[in-house]
Write a protein that holds these residues in place. Structure first.
Motif, PDB file in Angstrom:
ATOM      1  N   VAL A 261      21.492  54.717  -2.816  1.00 44.62           N
ATOM      2  CA  VAL A 261      21.794  55.597  -3.940  1.00 44.62           C
ATOM      3  C   VAL A 261      20.713  56.674  -3.987  1.00 44.62           C
ATOM      4  O   VAL A 261      19.521  56.358  -4.086  1.00 44.62           O
ATOM      5  CB  VAL A 261      21.847  54.842  -5.278  1.00 44.62           C
ATOM      6  CG1 VAL A 261      22.168  55.808  -6.415  1.00 44.62           C
ATOM      7  CG2 VAL A 261      22.886  53.722  -5.232  1.00 44.62           C
ATOM      8  N   HIS A 262      21.120  57.939  -3.896  1.00 42.68           N
ATOM      9  CA  HIS A 262      20.197  59.061  -3.924  1.00 42.68           C
ATOM     10  C   HIS A 262      20.328  59.767  -5.281  1.00 42.68           C
ATOM     11  O   HIS A 262      21.404  60.297  -5.598  1.00 42.68           O
ATOM     12  CB  HIS A 262      20.495  60.051  -2.796  1.00 42.68           C
ATOM     13  CG  HIS A 262      20.549  59.427  -1.439  1.00 42.68           C
ATOM     14  ND1 HIS A 262      19.428  59.168  -0.686  1.00 42.68           N
ATOM     15  CD2 HIS A 262      21.610  59.010  -0.702  1.00 42.68           C
ATOM     16  CE1 HIS A 262      19.786  58.623   0.459  1.00 42.68           C
ATOM     17  NE2 HIS A 262      21.099  58.511   0.479  1.00 42.68           N
ATOM     18  N   LEU A 277      24.252  60.182  -5.339  1.00 47.26           N
ATOM     19  CA  LEU A 277      24.952  60.286  -4.069  1.00 47.26           C
ATOM     20  C   LEU A 277      24.825  58.948  -3.350  1.00 47.26           C
ATOM     21  O   LEU A 277      23.722  58.458  -3.131  1.00 47.26           O
ATOM     22  CB  LEU A 277      24.337  61.402  -3.236  1.00 47.26           C
ATOM     23  CG  LEU A 277      24.936  61.641  -1.854  1.00 47.26           C
ATOM     24  CD1 LEU A 277      26.365  62.114  -1.963  1.00 47.26           C
ATOM     25  CD2 LEU A 277      24.081  62.638  -1.084  1.00 47.26           C
ATOM     26  N   GLY A 278      25.941  58.339  -2.987  1.00 47.17           N
ATOM     27  CA  GLY A 278      25.922  56.984  -2.449  1.00 47.17           C
ATOM     28  C   GLY A 278      26.303  56.902  -0.992  1.00 47.17           C
ATOM     29  O   GLY A 278      27.038  57.743  -0.473  1.00 47.17           O
ATOM     30  N   THR A 311      24.970  55.461   5.550  1.00 47.22           N
ATOM     31  CA  THR A 311      25.142  56.909   5.552  1.00 47.22           C
ATOM     32  C   THR A 311      25.989  57.361   4.375  1.00 47.22           C
ATOM     33  O   THR A 311      26.854  56.621   3.890  1.00 47.22           O
ATOM     34  CB  THR A 311      25.803  57.369   6.873  1.00 47.22           C
ATOM     35  OG1 THR A 311      25.850  58.789   6.926  1.00 47.22           O
ATOM     36  CG2 THR A 311      27.200  56.816   7.009  1.00 47.22           C
ATOM     37  N   SER A 312      25.714  58.575   3.906  1.00 48.99           N
ATOM     38  CA  SER A 312      26.555  59.284   2.939  1.00 48.99           C
ATOM     39  C   SER A 312      27.222  60.430   3.683  1.00 48.99           C
ATOM     40  O   SER A 312      26.579  61.123   4.468  1.00 48.99           O
ATOM     41  CB  SER A 312      25.720  59.836   1.781  1.00 48.99           C
ATOM     42  OG  SER A 312      24.965  58.824   1.168  1.00 48.99           O
ATOM     43  N   LYS A 313      28.515  60.654   3.425  1.00 43.83           N
ATOM     44  CA  LYS A 313      29.263  61.598   4.251  1.00 43.83           C
ATOM     45  C   LYS A 313      30.176  62.473   3.409  1.00 43.83           C
ATOM     46  O   LYS A 313      30.904  61.982   2.543  1.00 43.83           O
ATOM     47  CB  LYS A 313      30.089  60.828   5.291  1.00 43.83           C
ATOM     48  CG  LYS A 313      30.791  61.706   6.305  1.00 43.83           C
ATOM     49  CD  LYS A 313      31.489  60.849   7.349  1.00 43.83           C
ATOM     50  CE  LYS A 313      32.130  61.698   8.429  1.00 43.83           C
ATOM     51  NZ  LYS A 313      32.824  60.869   9.444  1.00 43.83           N
ATOM     52  N   LEU A 314      30.119  63.776   3.689  1.00 48.56           N
ATOM     53  CA  LEU A 314      31.036  64.752   3.098  1.00 48.56           C
ATOM     54  C   LEU A 314      31.868  65.360   4.217  1.00 48.56           C
ATOM     55  O   LEU A 314      31.321  65.996   5.126  1.00 48.56           O
ATOM     56  CB  LEU A 314      30.255  65.843   2.361  1.00 48.56           C
ATOM     57  CG  LEU A 314      31.068  67.023   1.819  1.00 48.56           C
ATOM     58  CD1 LEU A 314      32.055  66.562   0.754  1.00 48.56           C
ATOM     59  CD2 LEU A 314      30.145  68.111   1.273  1.00 48.56           C
ATOM     60  N   ASP A 315      33.180  65.120   4.179  1.00 47.94           N
ATOM     61  CA  ASP A 315      34.106  65.692   5.160  1.00 47.94           C
ATOM     62  C   ASP A 315      34.684  66.984   4.607  1.00 47.94           C
ATOM     63  O   ASP A 315      35.214  67.014   3.492  1.00 47.94           O
ATOM     64  CB  ASP A 315      35.242  64.720   5.476  1.00 47.94           C
ATOM     65  CG  ASP A 315      34.778  63.539   6.300  1.00 47.94           C
ATOM     66  OD1 ASP A 315      34.016  63.756   7.252  1.00 47.94           O
ATOM     67  OD2 ASP A 315      35.175  62.403   5.987  1.00 47.94           O
ATOM     68  N   LEU A 316      34.607  68.055   5.402  1.00 50.54           N
ATOM     69  CA  LEU A 316      35.106  69.374   5.011  1.00 50.54           C
ATOM     70  C   LEU A 316      36.054  69.874   6.088  1.00 50.54           C
ATOM     71  O   LEU A 316      35.637  70.523   7.048  1.00 50.54           O
ATOM     72  CB  LEU A 316      33.942  70.361   4.842  1.00 50.54           C
ATOM     73  CG  LEU A 316      32.879  69.998   3.806  1.00 50.54           C
ATOM     74  CD1 LEU A 316      31.645  70.859   3.971  1.00 50.54           C
ATOM     75  CD2 LEU A 316      33.449  70.144   2.411  1.00 50.54           C
ATOM     76  N   GLY A 317      37.329  69.536   5.933  1.00 55.32           N
ATOM     77  CA  GLY A 317      38.299  69.960   6.937  1.00 55.32           C
ATOM     78  C   GLY A 317      37.962  69.382   8.289  1.00 55.32           C
ATOM     79  O   GLY A 317      37.972  68.173   8.484  1.00 55.32           O
TER      80      GLY A 317
END
Length: 434
Positions: A261-262, A277-278, A311-317
């Protein structure tokens, strides 16, 4: 999804390895003591307390963006009832029902607006399979159905609640401390089904299912005590157990899983604070230890190194941005109390260091990496399965120093910072040099 499957697979693989290791060393037991006659078959009730973290993945069927995820952390209390039956001198089958009330939550504060998503209450119903390492100490795996209630609270005059159901898997160690009572340490990974109608339940009229999808997973650890009816009546295991001396040097390793947890703070944006942010994943660990046996008590030091997939991940397209927690080490001290002739309950604390990596998919690649010092506290149960080999289940809470990203972004100091914490559980085995 791949991270979740990896964490579950590591857990099941580690528990299987512990069972195989125990069987392989069954003939290596020395200094035997007479079995206590503890009877594991029968009804039990119990209570426990635990800590952990969850990760909410947000996605949409209409927009190619997903965030894995939003993280929360906290504590909970639990009541349990179950029934176990010994199907052979060393194997056990059982069923259980748990109810819990907790405070695992995610919070956001910005410009006077406050909101929180909290796990309020829920229950688990499942089965477990156990293997007696000694007549008094049981290692087990478990799994089953899970149901959880969530609540969104704000100071803006709106809020709502919802529920999710799914499955849990886990493992632990349970040991007898007298004729009727046992204590246990246990890890559970819970995965809830996709919640696609959250916006419509929130009162957003006309919101189609799938506009916002919520996928939630949870990593928890608990310490619990169980009262077993009739355990003092005998009929228990009759094989011999090791009379173990803990003094010596050890080498070992373990497999584990957990969540990060950030906590993000951006003071220029109305004092914005997001916890947080998890991320989640599995890890492997190697350790070197020394313990000194003082009779009823044991004290020791340990140094370990790990490589993590949390890991924490943000997928953008077609691209992604990750915050990886890849490698680190700990220098810890521990103090333990013997629960019986071969099982130790202990607490630990000490220094931790972790490397973090912020990166993006090609062609961007690595963006920023840093190391952070901090501390870890925790505890667990460890039991001897031979004159040289022990196995155990251990929980750690780790918190690291605040990282200031302002200079990298060309901003004044403390414009944007992150403070990271981990909730991790490992299943380990150690070899003692005589």
């Amino acid at each position: 999804m791949s991270v979740r499957v990896s964490a579950k697979s590591f857990l099941l693989g580690a528990v299987s390895a512990v069972a195989l290791l125990s069987a392989a060393h069954a003939a290596d037991v020395v200094q035997p003591v007479e079995a206590s006659g503890f009877n594991w078959s029968g009804l039990y009730v119990g209570f426990g307390v635990g800590a952990g973290a969850n990760v909410h993945k947000l996605s949409s069927d209409f927009i190619p963006i997903s965030l894995n995820g939003i993280g929360g952390e906290g504590v909970y209390g639990e009541l349990t009832a179950g029934y176990d039956y010994m199907v052979s001198p060393r194997f056990l089958l059982g069923g259980l029902l748990d109810v819990h009330v907790g405070d695992i939550k995610t919070k956001i504060d910005a410009a006077g607006f406050n909101a929180s998503i909290q796990e309020t209450y829920g229950f688990d119903a499942g089965l477990r399979v156990g293997y007696l390492f000694t007549p008094n100490t049981l290692g087990y795996v478990l799994g089953g159905y899970s149901w959880q209630k969530y609540k969104l609270d704000t100071n803006a005059g709106f809020g709502f609640d919802w529920d999710q159901s799914g499955y849990f898997v886990g493992g632990g160690i349970e040991t007898a401390i007298n004729s009727n009572w046992t204590i246990k340490t246990e890890y559970r990974y819970t995965r809830f089904g996709t919640k696609g109608d959250l916006l419509s339940e929130a009162g957003l009229i006309g919101a189609p299912d799938g506009l916002l999808n919520l996928d939630t997973s949870r990593h928890t650890f608990q310490i619990a005590a169980n009262y077993r009816f009739g355990a003092q009546n005998g009929g228990g295991a009759t094989f011999e157990a090791p009379a173990y001396n803990w003094t010596g040097f050890y080498i070992g390793g373990g497999l584990g899983a957990g969540a990060s947890v950030h906590q993000i703070e951006i003071p220029p944006l109305g004092g914005a604070k997001f916890n947080g942010l998890g991320g989640e994943g599995a890890f492997g660990e190697l350790n070197v230890d020394y313990d000194q046996d003082f009779g009823s008590w044991v004290a020791g030091v340990m140094v370990d190194a790990r490589y993590s997939g949390m890991t924490s991940k943000l997928d953008l397209g077609g691209g992604s941005i990750n915050v990886d927690t890849d490698y680190g080490f700990d220098v810890l001290g521990r103090v333990g109390m013997k629960m019986n002739e071969s099982t130790l309950a202990y607490a630990l604390a000490g220094y931790s260091w972790q490397h973090f990596d912020l990166n993006a998919s090609d062609p961007i690649g690595d963006i920023l990496d840093w190391g952070s010092s901090g501390f870890s506290v925790g505890g667990g149960l460890e039991t001897a399965i031979s004159s040289n080999v022990t196995v155990g289940v251990e929980y750690r809470y780790s918190q690291f120093a605040k990282k200031d990203f302002s200079s990298e972004l060309g901003l004044p100091d403390d414009s944007i910072t992150s403070t990271s914490s981990f909730h991790t559980v490992r299943l380990g085995a150690k070899y003692k040099f005589n």
